[in-house]
Design a protein around this motif. Structure first.
Motif, mmCIF file in Angstrom:
data_model
loop_
_atom_site.group_PDB
_atom_site.id
_atom_site.type_symbol
_atom_site.label_atom_id
_atom_site.label_comp_id
_atom_site.label_asym_id
_atom_site.label_seq_id
_atom_site.Cartn_x
_atom_site.Cartn_y
_atom_site.Cartn_z
ATOM 1 N N VAL A 185 0.849 -1.194 0.000
ATOM 2 C CA VAL A 185 0.000 0.000 0.000
ATOM 3 C C VAL A 185 0.881 1.239 0.000
ATOM 4 O O VAL A 185 1.835 1.339 0.785
ATOM 5 N N VAL A 186 0.550 2.198 -0.877
ATOM 6 C CA VAL A 186 1.334 3.424 -0.986
ATOM 7 C C VAL A 186 0.396 4.551 -1.420
ATOM 8 O O VAL A 186 -0.594 4.318 -2.126
ATOM 9 N N ALA A 187 0.690 5.759 -0.987
ATOM 10 C CA ALA A 187 -0.115 6.916 -1.387
ATOM 11 C C ALA A 187 0.179 7.302 -2.823
ATOM 12 O O ALA A 187 1.318 7.193 -3.299
ATOM 13 N N ALA A 188 -0.839 7.786 -3.529
ATOM 14 C CA ALA A 188 -0.653 8.203 -4.916
ATOM 15 C C ALA A 188 0.100 9.520 -5.005
ATOM 16 O O ALA A 188 0.885 9.734 -5.939
ATOM 17 N N ASP A 189 -0.126 10.417 -4.039
ATOM 18 C CA ASP A 189 0.465 11.748 -4.075
ATOM 19 C C ASP A 189 1.334 11.966 -2.832
ATOM 20 O O ASP A 189 1.414 11.134 -1.933
ATOM 21 N N GLY A 190 1.987 13.149 -2.828
ATOM 22 C CA GLY A 190 2.813 13.508 -1.682
ATOM 23 C C GLY A 190 4.244 13.043 -1.779
ATOM 24 O O GLY A 190 4.996 13.135 -0.797
ATOM 25 N N TRP A 191 4.671 12.570 -2.952
ATOM 26 C CA TRP A 191 6.044 12.100 -3.138
ATOM 27 C C TRP A 191 6.819 13.099 -3.977
ATOM 28 O O TRP A 191 6.346 13.580 -5.001
ATOM 29 N N GLN A 192 8.027 13.407 -3.534
ATOM 30 C CA GLN A 192 8.910 14.283 -4.296
ATOM 31 C C GLN A 192 9.626 13.467 -5.367
ATOM 32 O O GLN A 192 10.026 12.328 -5.115
ATOM 33 N N ILE A 193 9.755 14.033 -6.554
ATOM 34 C CA ILE A 193 10.458 13.356 -7.647
ATOM 35 C C ILE A 193 11.803 14.049 -7.843
ATOM 36 O O ILE A 193 11.852 15.192 -8.316
ATOM 37 N N PRO A 194 12.908 13.395 -7.483
ATOM 38 C CA PRO A 194 14.225 14.018 -7.683
ATOM 39 C C PRO A 194 14.468 14.339 -9.146
ATOM 40 O O PRO A 194 13.859 13.748 -10.048
ATOM 41 N N VAL A 195 15.384 15.270 -9.370
ATOM 42 C CA VAL A 195 15.679 15.714 -10.739
ATOM 43 C C VAL A 195 16.158 14.551 -11.596
ATOM 44 O O VAL A 195 15.845 14.453 -12.783
ATOM 45 N N TRP A 196 16.932 13.632 -10.982
ATOM 46 C CA TRP A 196 17.520 12.548 -11.773
ATOM 47 C C TRP A 196 16.540 11.399 -12.019
ATOM 48 O O TRP A 196 16.875 10.423 -12.675
ATOM 49 N N ARG A 197 15.311 11.488 -11.478
ATOM 50 C CA ARG A 197 14.304 10.457 -11.726
ATOM 51 C C ARG A 197 13.159 11.032 -12.568
ATOM 52 O O ARG A 197 12.895 12.213 -12.533
ATOM 53 N N ARG A 198 12.497 10.165 -13.285
ATOM 54 C CA ARG A 198 11.369 10.596 -14.102
ATOM 55 C C ARG A 198 10.044 10.034 -13.607
ATOM 56 O O ARG A 198 8.998 10.452 -14.077
ATOM 57 N N THR A 199 10.083 9.077 -12.719
ATOM 58 C CA THR A 199 8.851 8.454 -12.249
ATOM 59 C C THR A 199 8.767 8.540 -10.734
ATOM 60 O O THR A 199 9.777 8.396 -10.040
ATOM 61 N N PRO A 200 7.584 8.752 -10.180
ATOM 62 C CA PRO A 200 7.423 8.792 -8.720
ATOM 63 C C PRO A 200 7.546 7.397 -8.130
ATOM 64 O O PRO A 200 7.495 6.379 -8.835
ATOM 65 N N LEU A 201 7.678 7.354 -6.813
ATOM 66 C CA LEU A 201 7.891 6.087 -6.132
ATOM 67 C C LEU A 201 6.761 5.085 -6.355
ATOM 68 O O LEU A 201 7.045 3.892 -6.554
ATOM 69 N N PRO A 202 5.467 5.464 -6.337
ATOM 70 C CA PRO A 202 4.426 4.453 -6.584
ATOM 71 C C PRO A 202 4.598 3.725 -7.908
ATOM 72 O O PRO A 202 4.385 2.509 -7.986
ATOM 73 N N GLU A 203 4.986 4.450 -8.944
ATOM 74 C CA GLU A 203 5.160 3.797 -10.239
ATOM 75 C C GLU A 203 6.385 2.894 -10.249
ATOM 76 O O GLU A 203 6.379 1.826 -10.871
ATOM 77 N N ARG A 204 7.446 3.283 -9.543
ATOM 78 C CA ARG A 204 8.623 2.418 -9.448
ATOM 79 C C ARG A 204 8.294 1.139 -8.682
ATOM 80 O O ARG A 204 8.782 0.061 -9.022
ATOM 81 N N LEU A 205 7.470 1.267 -7.653
ATOM 82 C CA LEU A 205 7.045 0.076 -6.925
ATOM 83 C C LEU A 205 6.240 -0.852 -7.821
ATOM 84 O O LEU A 205 6.419 -2.074 -7.802
ATOM 85 N N MET A 206 5.334 -0.271 -8.614
ATOM 86 C CA MET A 206 4.506 -1.062 -9.509
ATOM 87 C C MET A 206 5.365 -1.851 -10.499
ATOM 88 O O MET A 206 5.065 -2.993 -10.838
ATOM 89 N N GLN A 207 6.474 -1.259 -10.946
ATOM 90 C CA GLN A 207 7.331 -1.910 -11.921
ATOM 91 C C GLN A 207 8.134 -3.055 -11.334
ATOM 92 O O GLN A 207 8.541 -3.969 -12.063
ATOM 93 N N ARG A 208 8.357 -3.062 -10.001
ATOM 94 C CA ARG A 208 9.281 -4.026 -9.436
ATOM 95 C C ARG A 208 8.686 -4.913 -8.351
ATOM 96 O O ARG A 208 9.278 -5.943 -8.020
ATOM 97 N N ALA A 209 7.578 -4.552 -7.769
ATOM 98 C CA ALA A 209 7.045 -5.290 -6.624
ATOM 99 C C ALA A 209 6.547 -6.670 -7.039
ATOM 100 O O ALA A 209 6.068 -6.877 -8.152
ATOM 101 N N CYS A 210 6.655 -7.605 -6.114
ATOM 102 C CA CYS A 210 6.170 -8.962 -6.355
ATOM 103 C C CYS A 210 4.730 -9.128 -5.914
ATOM 104 O O CYS A 210 4.101 -10.147 -6.217
#
Length: 461
Positions: free
Chosen positions: A95-120
């Motif tokens: 479970v993760v919030a959709a909003d409220g995440w900072q996106i660093p300059v060197w990243r293009r995707t927020p943390l929820p989307e990165r989790l979706m790409q890698r989580a089991c």
């Protein structure tokens, strides 16, 4: 299996934690609370690990007051820790919030989307927690929409719907986004050149033919299978072109659903750029909470004996062997569909203005149906026999289209002659193109010279 919640202690993450705690309490499982400090956020800027850990413990105490067993972990890289920790790898939900995440300059995707790409585990991205919390506490029924198609990722989302209904009552809207023109081609439904010859209900470019609609409803129902639990199950066909995620979001807004469930292939890099991502599009733009289910969530299905078999018939000995094999496979209560394909030639009727499946030429239709009927055993063996004669430019394509229209479990084809025989060539084409399992029944002399798939080769795409 614990429920994992990723939090940066922002107000949005607090709502996600409320949802995770309510689910954990309902499932009677522990909650793993992962704290992710973000240097660019007010909660993480300049704060020491001790202070951040203290804030995380305060959040855990708040959630424990709801009767949930909570364990806390501080990690700077949530998605990597989730994959590396065996306990989190076995998580029931993430479970993760959709909003409220900072996106660093060197990243293009927020943390929820990165989790979706890698989580089991399935990733629940929370936007509004009220409906989910009330549902988990048994105060209301949830309305969930699941995207269904013919891909493997749809199996994961359907399996998650079954797990969802184990938690509490849930109305399900199974939505299939389809292109009417592509579906007619897949099913072999010929469209006339003149639009005025079409039925009035299908004259629009985004209108579904009633026959095609019946087939699609049957296919979606087969894809869903048994969906135990309390709540309604509705099948919704959404005709349209272009991006599937936009059509899914349109249905979700129109029907006022509480939760959208989609499967994901978890593609990364060039594959993601080339194929696109329906799950990412839904996650970014949905107004509701979204669950992204990885393909690994699918549980193996128990396969039984085929109950319906299609047999292409060209009135040779090979066809008779295939019919006998199909009859033995389906057993009592099964169905065998005999199909004769007339390969179109010069002098055949012009089907330019025909609507529907192209039939046998009128001058040959009655004779062909009589010959097909003669192949049906006279004794009543409990097998249901259906007959069909069609016209087509390509024999293999017509067989594939009929298999989809009839929804058979297996295509049983007889092979004759040598490796380059005519029917042998059709059998090879079917194994390459058909989306249904194909059983090739070789001639007796060919059984001593295998074609590469054994004496009786089965191809299961």
């Amino acid at each position: 299996m614990p429920i994992v919640c990723i939090t940066n202690l922002s107000p949005d993450s607090v709502r996600a934690a409320n949802t995770a705690a309510a689910l954990a309490a309902r499932r009677k499982v522990p909650l793993m609370l992962y704290g992710v400090p973000e240097p660019e956020s007010p909660n993480g800027a300049g704060a020491s690990q001790v202070v951040l850990h203290g804030r995380l413990e305060l959040e855990a105490e708040r959630l424990r007051a709801q009767g949930v067993e909570v364990h806390t972990v501080m990690t700077p890289k949530a998605e990597e820790a989730l994959l590396g920790d065996e306990e989190c790898r076995k998580a029931e939900w993430c479970v993760v919030a959709a909003d409220g995440w900072q996106i660093p300059v060197w990243r293009r995707t927020p943390l929820p989307e990165r989790l979706m790409q890698r989580a089991c585990a399935p990733v629940l991205v929370v936007r509004r927690d009220e409906a989910l919390v009330d549902w988990a506490h048994g105060r209301r029924r949830l309305v969930a929409m699941v995207g269904v198609d013919a891909s493997d990722e749809a199996d994961g989302s359907v399996a998650f719907i079954r797990a969802l209904r184990e938690v509490g009552p849930c109305d399900v809207i199974a939505t299939y986004v389809c292109s009417p023109a592509e579906e007619r081609t897949r099913l072999g439904i010929h469209s006339p050149v003149r639009v005025e010859l079409l039925d009035p209900v299908v004259r629009g470019i985004q209108a579904l033919d009633p026959y095609v609609e019946r087939v699609l409803v049957r296919e979606v129902r087969e894809r869903l299978g048994e969906v135990p639990g309390e709540g309604n199950v509705e099948i919704h066909l959404e005709p349209g072109y272009g991006r599937r995620d936009e059509h899914l979001l349109h249905v979700a807004r129109k029907r006022g659903v509480d939760l959208v469930v989609v499967g994901t292939h978890q593609r990364v890099g060039l594959q993601r750029w080339w194929h696109g991502s329906v799950s990412a599009g839904v996650m970014r733009h949905a107004e509701q909470s979204v669950v992204c289910v990885p393909a690994t969530f699918v549980k193996p299905r128990k396969l039984g004996a085929p109950r319906s078999v299609l047999v292409p018939v060209d009135f040779t000995e090979a066809s008779q062997r295939a019919i006998a094999q199909a009859r033995m496979l389906v057993g009592v209560g099964g169905r065998v569909h005999l199909l004769h394909v007339h390969v179109r030639r010069m002098g055949d009727p012009d089907w330019t203005d025909h609507y529907g499946v192209l039939p046998e030429p009128p001058r040959e239709r009655e004779e062909m149906m009589r010959r097909l009927q003669a192949l049906v055993p006279q004794e009543n063996d409990g097998v249901r026999w259906t007959l069909e004669g069609v016209s087509a430019s390509e024999e293999a394509q017509a067989i594939c289209q009929a298999a989809e229209r009839e929804g058979v479990d297996l295509v049983c084809v007889g092979a004759v002659g040598g490796r380059m025989g005519r029917v042998g060539g059709v059998a090879r084409e079917l194994m390459a193109r058909c989306h249904r399992p194909v059983l090739v029944v070789p001639a007796p002399e060919e059984a001593r010279e295998p074609l590469g798939w054994g004496a009786q080769g089965i191809h299961n795409p």
